[in-house]
Design an enzyme around this catalytic site. Structure first.
Site, PDB file in Angstrom:
ATOM      1  N   HIS A  90       0.929  -1.181   0.237  1.00 12.96           N
ATOM      2  CA  HIS A  90      -0.197   0.196   0.052  1.00 12.96           C
ATOM      3  C   HIS A  90       0.881   1.198   0.495  1.00 12.96           C
ATOM      4  O   HIS A  90       0.705   2.630   0.318  1.00 12.96           O
ATOM      5  CB  HIS A  90      -0.965   0.353   0.880  1.00 12.96           C
ATOM      6  CG  HIS A  90      -1.499  -0.859   1.270  1.00 12.96           C
ATOM      7  ND1 HIS A  90      -2.866  -1.208   0.675  1.00 12.96           N
ATOM      8  CD2 HIS A  90      -1.311  -2.073   2.569  1.00 12.96           C
ATOM      9  CE1 HIS A  90      -3.743  -2.040   0.475  1.00 12.96           C
ATOM     10  NE2 HIS A  90      -3.154  -2.962   1.302  1.00 12.96           N
ATOM     11  N   HIS A 117       5.920   6.480   6.866  1.00 13.37           N
ATOM     12  CA  HIS A 117       5.474   6.252   5.440  1.00 13.37           C
ATOM     13  C   HIS A 117       5.096   6.878   4.508  1.00 13.37           C
ATOM     14  O   HIS A 117       5.168   8.412   5.072  1.00 13.37           O
ATOM     15  CB  HIS A 117       4.506   5.127   5.625  1.00 13.37           C
ATOM     16  CG  HIS A 117       3.211   5.435   6.213  1.00 13.37           C
ATOM     17  ND1 HIS A 117       3.476   5.650   7.551  1.00 13.37           N
ATOM     18  CD2 HIS A 117       2.103   6.460   5.614  1.00 13.37           C
ATOM     19  CE1 HIS A 117       1.796   6.153   7.874  1.00 13.37           C
ATOM     20  NE2 HIS A 117       1.682   6.475   6.887  1.00 13.37           N
ATOM     21  N   HIS A 142       4.606  10.785   6.988  1.00 15.25           N
ATOM     22  CA  HIS A 142       3.416  10.592   7.717  1.00 15.25           C
ATOM     23  C   HIS A 142       4.824  10.061   8.889  1.00 15.25           C
ATOM     24  O   HIS A 142       5.084   8.229   8.755  1.00 15.25           O
ATOM     25  CB  HIS A 142       2.220   9.989   7.903  1.00 15.25           C
ATOM     26  CG  HIS A 142       1.817  10.080   6.994  1.00 15.25           C
ATOM     27  ND1 HIS A 142       0.276   9.568   7.006  1.00 15.25           N
ATOM     28  CD2 HIS A 142       1.230  11.851   7.405  1.00 15.25           C
ATOM     29  CE1 HIS A 142      -0.138  10.364   6.536  1.00 15.25           C
ATOM     30  NE2 HIS A 142       0.049  11.760   6.379  1.00 15.25           N
ATOM     31  N   THR A 225      -5.436   7.467   8.540  1.00 15.90           N
ATOM     32  CA  THR A 225      -6.020   6.945   6.474  1.00 15.90           C
ATOM     33  C   THR A 225      -5.936   5.893   6.470  1.00 15.90           C
ATOM     34  O   THR A 225      -5.895   5.815   5.262  1.00 15.90           O
ATOM     35  CB  THR A 225      -5.036   8.913   5.890  1.00 15.90           C
ATOM     36  OG1 THR A 225      -3.145   8.232   5.680  1.00 15.90           O
ATOM     37  CG2 THR A 225      -5.094   9.357   6.762  1.00 15.90           C
ATOM     38  N   THR A 226      -5.493   4.805   6.671  1.00 17.94           N
ATOM     39  CA  THR A 226      -5.730   3.645   6.346  1.00 17.94           C
ATOM     40  C   THR A 226      -6.653   3.031   7.171  1.00 17.94           C
ATOM     41  O   THR A 226      -6.065   2.471   8.692  1.00 17.94           O
ATOM     42  CB  THR A 226      -4.252   2.785   6.254  1.00 17.94           C
ATOM     43  OG1 THR A 226      -3.890   1.998   7.300  1.00 17.94           O
ATOM     44  CG2 THR A 226      -3.682   3.279   5.100  1.00 17.94           C
TER      45      THR A 226
END
Length: 307
Positions: A90, A117, A142, A225-226
């Site tokens: 991802h 990441h 982030h 946010t995932t």
């Protein structure tokens, strides 16, 4: 009657072609690869349908100055380490030794770094998760931290303020950023999902702006946010972007998702604020005031010029 049939047919095809299985970004979704795209993430994890989700669009004129948002204190951010960089299917992620910590900046306690990441668009196009007054930057970093007393992120996420993420935007530059060479050069070795390799020594300090340029920032309470989208994150978004050349930005688009597609568009769309307040530091307010002052001076000079 025919006008009604076409939308109905398209709707039925969409229903047949809507997500199942694992979560994915919009860029991954197709009828050949059915997955839960962002608007269906609550199917993958119900927490993604919460009221305090991230990312958001920061409307600067609606932010409130908070005097508690003073300078951050970064400990051991200058320490070099040899991390492992991984294509996790991802994003690109790098584990960080827990010796690097951040405090101050209005945070309730000290937080220790866990990993960093990135999120990006396509070939240097719009790709940041957060937006500022509707502007989407090419990429967003982030740096994820957890409260100092925890030993793992899973436990920290059970605390409503257990995680602090420092977010940084990127901008396209005419020249390459040599400090990013260890990361960009390593991307060639991790193009496939689950690919990983050791990085040449880097420090957290070298991948973010100098400390004196980190006084302008925004703060709000949000989520990962995932999926699982856990609402346990104190977000800090810094105003000053990090410069990368277009070649460096494009290098991230050469990575691949699990199905072999180009890893592009790795961002979640902005989420509703739902009444949350976004705060700004004194530095951000001064920056805005300086801009307004320059505009005012230019206007006066313009008015004083002879016709």
């Amino acid at each position: 009657m025919q006008q009604l049939i076409v939308p109905a047919l398209l709707a039925s095809l969409w229903t047949l072609c809507t997500g199942a299985g694992d979560w994915c970004y919009q860029s991954q979704f197709s009828c050949d690869h059915q997955c839960n795209a962002p608007e269906k993430w609550d199917h993958a994890n119900s927490k993604c349908g919460g009221r305090n989700q991230s990312p958001i669009n920061v409307v600067t004129r609606k932010t409130v100055k908070d005097e508690r948002l003073k300078d951050f204190k970064f400990e051991n951010y200058q320490e070099s380490f040899r991390g492992t960089i991984k294509n996790n299917g991802h994003s690109v992620q790098v584990g960080v030794p827990h010796v690097s910590t951040v405090s101050g900046g209005g945070l309730p306690t000290t937080y220790k770094a866990v990993q960093f990441h990135l999120h990006w668009g396509k070939n240097g196009g719009p790709g940041s998760e957060h937006t500022i007054d509707g502007e989407q930057y090419p990429m967003e970093l982030h740096i994820v931290h957890m409260k100092h007393q925890y030993t793992d992120l899973t436990t920290a996420l059970l605390d409503s303020e257990g995680v602090a993420v420092l977010g940084f935007f990127y901008e396209a530059s005419n020249s390459g950023n040599k400090k990013y060479d260890p990361i960009v050069n390593a991307l060639k070795s991790i193009q496939d999902t689950n690919g990983n390799t050791s990085l040449l020594p880097i420090s957290l300090a070298q991948i973010i702006p100098p400390e004196q340029n980190l006084t302008s920032f925004y703060r709000y309470k949000g989520s990962l946010t995932t999926p699982g989208c856990t609402e346990s994150v104190i977000w800090t978004l810094f105003e000053n972007p990090i410069p990368l050349s277009m070649d460096q930005l494009r290098a991230f688009s050469e990575l691949k998702f699990k199905d072999g597609k180009s890893m592009v568009g790795t961002f979640r769309p902005v989420q509703p604020l739902n009444g949350r307040q976004v705060y700004r530091s004194g530095g951000a307010a001064i920056l805005a005031s300086s801009t307004l002052l320059m505009v005012a001076i230019a206007s006066v000079l313009g008015l004083s010029e002879p016709n």
